[in-house]
Design an enzyme around this catalytic site. Structure first.
Site, PDB file in Angstrom:
ATOM      1  NE  ARG A 196      -2.353   0.599   3.870  1.00  0.00           N
ATOM      2  CZ  ARG A 196      -1.690   1.029   4.952  1.00  0.00           C
ATOM      3  NH1 ARG A 196      -1.060   2.178   4.952  1.00  0.00           N
ATOM      4  NH2 ARG A 196      -1.640   0.293   6.048  1.00  0.00           N
ATOM      5  CG  HIS A 250      -5.719   1.832   7.312  1.00  0.00           C
ATOM      6  ND1 HIS A 250      -6.125   0.641   6.762  1.00  0.00           N
ATOM      7  CD2 HIS A 250      -6.704   2.217   8.156  1.00  0.00           C
ATOM      8  CE1 HIS A 250      -7.305   0.311   7.265  1.00  0.00           C
ATOM      9  NE2 HIS A 250      -7.677   1.256   8.101  1.00  0.00           N
ATOM     10  CE1 TYR A 305       1.923   2.555   8.167  1.00  0.00           C
ATOM     11  CE2 TYR A 305       0.841   4.191   9.553  1.00  0.00           C
ATOM     12  CZ  TYR A 305       0.884   3.444   8.385  1.00  0.00           C
ATOM     13  OH  TYR A 305      -0.105   3.596   7.454  1.00  0.00           O
TER      14      TYR A 305
END
Lengths: 380, 324
Positions: free
Chosen positions: A273, A277, A286
């Site tokens: 991705r 998100h 992250y």
């Protein structure tokens, strides 16, 4: 502090026990595989390329609409276009797909007007289309819940005798989409079990995009996701999720196997991705930029473009596609703002097929209260 | 008219529903060869085959989740949750999916699912086998909840629930499975979502459903010996609630007592009391009282006789209400 993983952890080792099926390299070179092949001609690859470009455009526009305050949220799919288009184009009209909330490319393949995908994220709908009309269930926000629905639908295909008859217009199968995070859910493991026990014609298509919001795959599993299937009694395959030809070939084979009555299969599309998100999170917290840069080199669209250019695809094709994408963008922007606002009064009638006196009374109370308010703009 | 136990009424009702519509299918743990741990599905697999009476893997979430897909393929699944305390693994699929899909799809998807749950205590079972979770479903928008209390209702209500296009949680009073009752196989039944006055009276109104209906009828008999005339209403439908007969009764008697096995706090008695107060305030001669289970996890079975509302606790509440 990081938690050390045992030596047997191979989930992020695509060259390990489950090598990637790849048919088109990041450099745009076609390569062969012992078992799977893409049988279409270059025109069909141009069709796939068109879908890839349009699905990225949906994502681009929706992100922009969210930034402009037109959507409350969006779940970006950039980077996962090949997994979605490759698998989505492997479906037949009589097949049925059960998506998560990120399958915008699959929706495109199933003939859902991309603008209708925006309703859920704008807050004017909880669905937005008729699943039966498109063979495409409503988006599922509860992680993994839809894999059981898919398995049940596939059991229904078995009960209907719509599997293994040899009639290619009749035999059908189901595809269930989910992510790497969903493999931690009980529902997904139950779906694997039921599908195997009942030999249900369902293909489990996991887009391992490496992150469940911020938690990387090694927080979900200590073994390769593709390996899960074996424990349940069916086969798992790992495919290059950024390779549209490989995703198409593997899904086509798995769906046909299921339609023929040979039961479930798990496909792990190994992908990434590229964005957040959802538009609410910040991926720089992250994951590091070097990782993102590495995956940029594996972009699912660029590799197809490289291939098509080498094959002598005329510039006119790309120009026409750009114009088509522009038009799609305009359609999305205009339709988004024109999506009708929900009328709370109507919703009282949509809870049940047969309404209840309680709901009728509450609706009447609501309408009476609404009517009692001063009309907007009236001066007192 | 024919006489049969409540459990047999359910079995006969399931059989009739399967004969009437070949899309009706049964799924649950041990429902096939064994005929269910309470034998409610006895003989159905033998007569309708393994594809219509399916022995499920031991997986409650799976039973509910796959049933959703089956309805989308046109089937009408009747699901058995073996015991009340085992419904929780399926809770997510029931409240987040079954209850919402018709609403989310603005009517495009229907969920004609019946979730049969043998519920309540009084059979001396081990833990997780005697719970009363009905309020947790009754408070979930999008679900309908019903409970039968006698063989005739068992026979008819299960057929009506299966015929409904809405999802219905069907609470079966397991301690009453063996109670004999008259079943009228011919006459058209009462509507599914209607409560019913089972015994007329003038002094106080007892409101119950499922296993407590019998307890209330026995309490009314005992009260009559003391000269008190007690009306007993079987709710039958817990969501939607049909309280008009209750209001009508309470306006006459002025005294209302709600009886259920489930814990008191936020149980159905709380909702029913609130609505009686809203609708019958000037007719009430006493506060609406509740006789319920205590706010405990279900106790060890050797303590359930004191935990469950019985004759004496109901009569004590009647006396307390009449004393106002």
């Amino acid at each position: 502090m990081s938690v050390s993983m045992p030596d047997t952890y191979v989930a992020d080792d695509p060259a390990g026990a489950f090598p990637l099926v790849q048919l088109l390299t990041p450099e745009g070179q076609r390569v062969s595989h012992d078992e799977f092949s893409y049988d279409g001609d270059d025109d069909s690859i141009r069709d796939l390329f068109r879908d890839l470009v349009l699905s990225r455009r949906i994502d681009f526009e929706a992100n922009a609409l969210q930034r402009h305050g037109e959507l409350g949220l969006w779940a970006p799919a950039q980077g996962q276009e090949a997994a979605q288009i490759g698998s989505g184009r492997a479906l037949r009209p009589q097949d049925f797909a059960f998506p998560t909330y990120r399958e915008h490319g699959v929706a495109l393949c199933r003939g859902v007007d991309p603008a209708l995908l925006l309703g859920l994220f704008r807050g004017v709908e909880l669905g937005g289309w008729d699943p039966a009309e498109h063979g495409f269930a409503l988006y599922s926000i509860v992680i993994g819940a839809q894999t059981l629905h898919a398995t049940g639908y596939a059991m229904g295909l078995n009960l209907d005798g719509a599997v293994g008859t040899g009639d290619s217009e009749r035999d059908a199968a189901v595809i269930a989409y989910f992510g790497d995070g969903a493999t931690s859910q009980g529902s997904v493991n139950e779906a694997f079990d039921w599908a195997a026990v009942f030999n249900a014609p369902v293909v489990f298509f996991c887009q391992n995009n490496q992150y469940a919001i911020s938690a990387s795959t090694d927080r979900q599993t200590r073994g390769p996701i593709a390996q899960r299937a074996g424990g349940f009694g069916f086969r798992g395959i790992r495919v290059d999720g950024n390779d549209v030809l490989a995703c198409h070939a593997v899904t086509t084979a798995a769906m046909q196997r299921a339609r023929d009555g040979e039961g479930p299969m798990l496909i792990e599309a190994y992908t990434y991705r590229m964005g957040a998100h959802t538009t609410s999170d910040d991926p720089t917290r992250y994951r590091d930029s070097a990782e993102v840069e590495t995956w940029k080199l594996k972009d699912p669209i660029e590799r197809v473009k490289r291939y098509l250019l080498v094959q002598g695809t005329p510039q006119e094709f790309f120009d026409d596609l750009d114009a088509e994408a522009e038009e799609l963008g305009r359609h999305l922007r205009e339709t988004c703002k024109a999506l009708p606002e929900p009328d709370l009064a109507e919703l009282f009638d949509e809870v049940f097929v047969e309404g209840t006196p309680e709901l009728a009374e509450q609706k009447a109370d609501y309408l009476a209260f609404r009517d009692s308010l001063e009309p907007e703009g009236s001066a007192s | 008219m024919t006489k049969m136990p409540l459990g047999k009424g359910l079995n006969a009702g399931l059989r009739a529903a399967m004969e009437a519509d070949d899309k009706v299918m049964i799924m649950g743990e041990d429902v096939g060869k064994l005929g269910g741990v309470f034998r409610i599905t006895d003989g159905l697999q033998k007569d309708f085959g393994e594809s219509r009476v399916i022995d499920a893997p031991l997986s409650e979430s799976g039973i509910l989740g796959t049933a959703i897909g089956l309805t989308m393929r046109g089937y009408r699944p009747v699901l058995e949750i073996q015991f009340d305390g085992f419904v929780y693994p399926a809770y997510d699929q029931i409240v987040s999916q079954v209850a919402k899909l018709h609403f989310r799809s603005r009517g495009a998807v229907t969920m004609p699912i019946v979730i049969r749950i043998p519920f309540g205590g009084g059979i001396g079972a081990v833990e997780h086998h005697s719970e009363s979770p009905e309020a947790q479903f009754a408070l979930t928008a999008g679900l309908k909840v019903v409970s039968c209390s006698n063989a005739n209702d068992a026979y008819w209500m299960i057929q009506q629930a299966i015929a409904s296009d809405d999802p219905i949680v069907f609470m079966e009073p397991k301690r009453r499975y063996w109670d004999q009752g008259e079943v009228d196989l011919e006459s058209a039944p009462a509507p599914l979502h209607a409560s019913r006055v089972l015994r007329e009276g003038t002094d106080a109104t007892l409101i119950a459903y499922g296993p407590m209906v019998k307890t209330c009828l026995e309490s009314a008999d005992a009260a009559a010996e003391e000269g008190n005339s007690i009306e007993v209403i079987d709710l039958r439908t817990l969501s939607p609630l049909d309280l008009d007969p209750v209001f009508e009764s309470v306006r006459r008697t002025g005294h209302a007592i709600v009886v259920h096995e489930a814990a008191q706090t936020l149980g159905l008695g709380a909702e029913i009391s609130a609505r009686i107060t809203e609708k019958c305030f000037f007719s009430l001669e006493a506060p609406v009282l509740r006789v319920t289970g205590y706010d405990l996890p279900y106790p060890p079975s050797r303590a359930e006789e004191e935990f469950l509302p019985g004759l004496d606790r109901v009569l004590e509440a009647v006396d307390r209400s009449l004393a106002y």
